[in-house]
Design a protein around this motif. Structure first.
Motif, PDB file in Angstrom:
ATOM      1  N   ASP A  39       0.838  -1.190   0.000  1.00 51.47           N
ATOM      2  CA  ASP A  39       0.000   0.000   0.000  1.00 51.47           C
ATOM      3  C   ASP A  39       0.879   1.248   0.000  1.00 51.47           C
ATOM      4  OD1 ASP A  39      -2.039   1.802   0.206  1.00 51.47           O
ATOM      5  OD2 ASP A  39      -2.635   1.224   2.234  1.00 51.47           O
ATOM      6  N   LYS A  40       0.891   1.964  -1.131  1.00 46.87           N
ATOM      7  CA  LYS A  40       1.750   3.135  -1.265  1.00 46.87           C
ATOM      8  C   LYS A  40       1.266   4.310  -0.421  1.00 46.87           C
ATOM      9  CE  LYS A  40       1.292   3.177  -5.736  1.00 46.87           C
ATOM     10  NZ  LYS A  40       1.397   3.559  -7.138  1.00 46.87           N
ATOM     11  N   TYR A  41      -0.019   4.417  -0.203  1.00 43.38           N
ATOM     12  CA  TYR A  41      -0.579   5.587   0.455  1.00 43.38           C
ATOM     13  C   TYR A  41      -1.093   5.289   1.858  1.00 43.38           C
ATOM     14  CZ  TYR A  41      -0.333   7.154  -4.331  1.00 43.38           C
ATOM     15  OH  TYR A  41       0.114   7.470  -5.568  1.00 43.38           O
ATOM     16  N   LYS A  43       0.502   5.113   4.717  1.00 49.21           N
ATOM     17  CA  LYS A  43       1.077   6.028   5.706  1.00 49.21           C
ATOM     18  C   LYS A  43       0.273   7.319   5.768  1.00 49.21           C
ATOM     19  CE  LYS A  43       5.222   8.787   6.445  1.00 49.21           C
ATOM     20  NZ  LYS A  43       6.557   9.119   5.941  1.00 49.21           N
ATOM     21  N   TYR A  44      -0.080   7.860   4.624  1.00 54.14           N
ATOM     22  CA  TYR A  44      -0.814   9.123   4.577  1.00 54.14           C
ATOM     23  C   TYR A  44      -2.262   8.952   5.043  1.00 54.14           C
ATOM     24  CZ  TYR A  44       3.269  10.190   1.830  1.00 54.14           C
ATOM     25  OH  TYR A  44       4.553  10.340   1.419  1.00 54.14           O
ATOM     26  N   ARG A  45      -2.852   7.815   4.755  1.00 58.03           N
ATOM     27  CA  ARG A  45      -4.222   7.562   5.183  1.00 58.03           C
ATOM     28  C   ARG A  45      -4.293   7.437   6.705  1.00 58.03           C
ATOM     29  NH1 ARG A  45      -4.715   4.164   1.901  1.00 58.03           N
ATOM     30  NH2 ARG A  45      -4.682   2.180   2.879  1.00 58.03           N
ATOM     31  N   ARG A  46      -3.291   6.788   7.304  1.00 59.92           N
ATOM     32  CA  ARG A  46      -3.264   6.668   8.758  1.00 59.92           C
ATOM     33  C   ARG A  46      -3.001   8.026   9.420  1.00 59.92           C
ATOM     34  NH1 ARG A  46      -1.117   1.800   7.058  1.00 59.92           N
ATOM     35  NH2 ARG A  46       1.006   2.566   6.983  1.00 59.92           N
ATOM     36  N   LEU A  47      -2.160   8.858   8.818  1.00 68.26           N
ATOM     37  CA  LEU A  47      -1.932  10.198   9.356  1.00 68.26           C
ATOM     38  C   LEU A  47      -3.191  11.052   9.282  1.00 68.26           C
ATOM     39  CD1 LEU A  47       1.607  11.051   7.937  1.00 68.26           C
ATOM     40  CD2 LEU A  47       0.974  10.714  10.326  1.00 68.26           C
ATOM     41  N   ALA A  48      -3.927  10.951   8.205  1.00 65.85           N
ATOM     42  CA  ALA A  48      -5.159  11.725   8.057  1.00 65.85           C
ATOM     43  C   ALA A  48      -6.243  11.238   9.010  1.00 65.85           C
ATOM     44  CB  ALA A  48      -5.663  11.643   6.617  1.00 65.85           C
ATOM     45  N   LYS A  49      -6.235   9.963   9.335  1.00 64.20           N
ATOM     46  CA  LYS A  49      -7.241   9.406  10.232  1.00 64.20           C
ATOM     47  C   LYS A  49      -7.065   9.930  11.649  1.00 64.20           C
ATOM     48  CE  LYS A  49      -9.233   4.996  11.579  1.00 64.20           C
ATOM     49  NZ  LYS A  49      -9.157   3.555  11.439  1.00 64.20           N
ATOM     50  N   ASP A  51      -5.884  12.882  12.510  1.00 61.19           N
ATOM     51  CA  ASP A  51      -6.087  14.349  12.610  1.00 61.19           C
ATOM     52  C   ASP A  51      -7.502  14.714  12.919  1.00 61.19           C
ATOM     53  OD1 ASP A  51      -3.473  14.789  12.137  1.00 61.19           O
ATOM     54  OD2 ASP A  51      -3.704  15.264  10.016  1.00 61.19           O
TER      55      ASP A  51
END
Length: 51
Positions: A39-41, A43-49, A51
């Motif tokens: 899963d390339k994205y 890391k970003y999905r977990r960071l957005a979750k 916030d």
């Protein structure tokens, strides 16, 4: 009619229809997203979750 089971978020009724037969609201797919270890994205999905 779609081929995947769907759930009404308001009534929690499972159906194959795009709209709930009880309340008429749109239904959501009841299955989780497909998992991929590459899963390339993720890391970003977990960071957005968080916030």
């Amino acid at each position: 009619m779609s081929g995947r089971i769907r759930q009404c978020p308001a009534d929690h009724i499972y159906t194959l229809s795009l709209t709930c037969p009880e309340c008429g609201r749109s239904t959501a797919v009841a299955h989780p997203a497909r998992f991929s270890p590459e899963d390339k994205y993720g890391k970003y999905r977990r960071l957005a979750k968080h916030d």
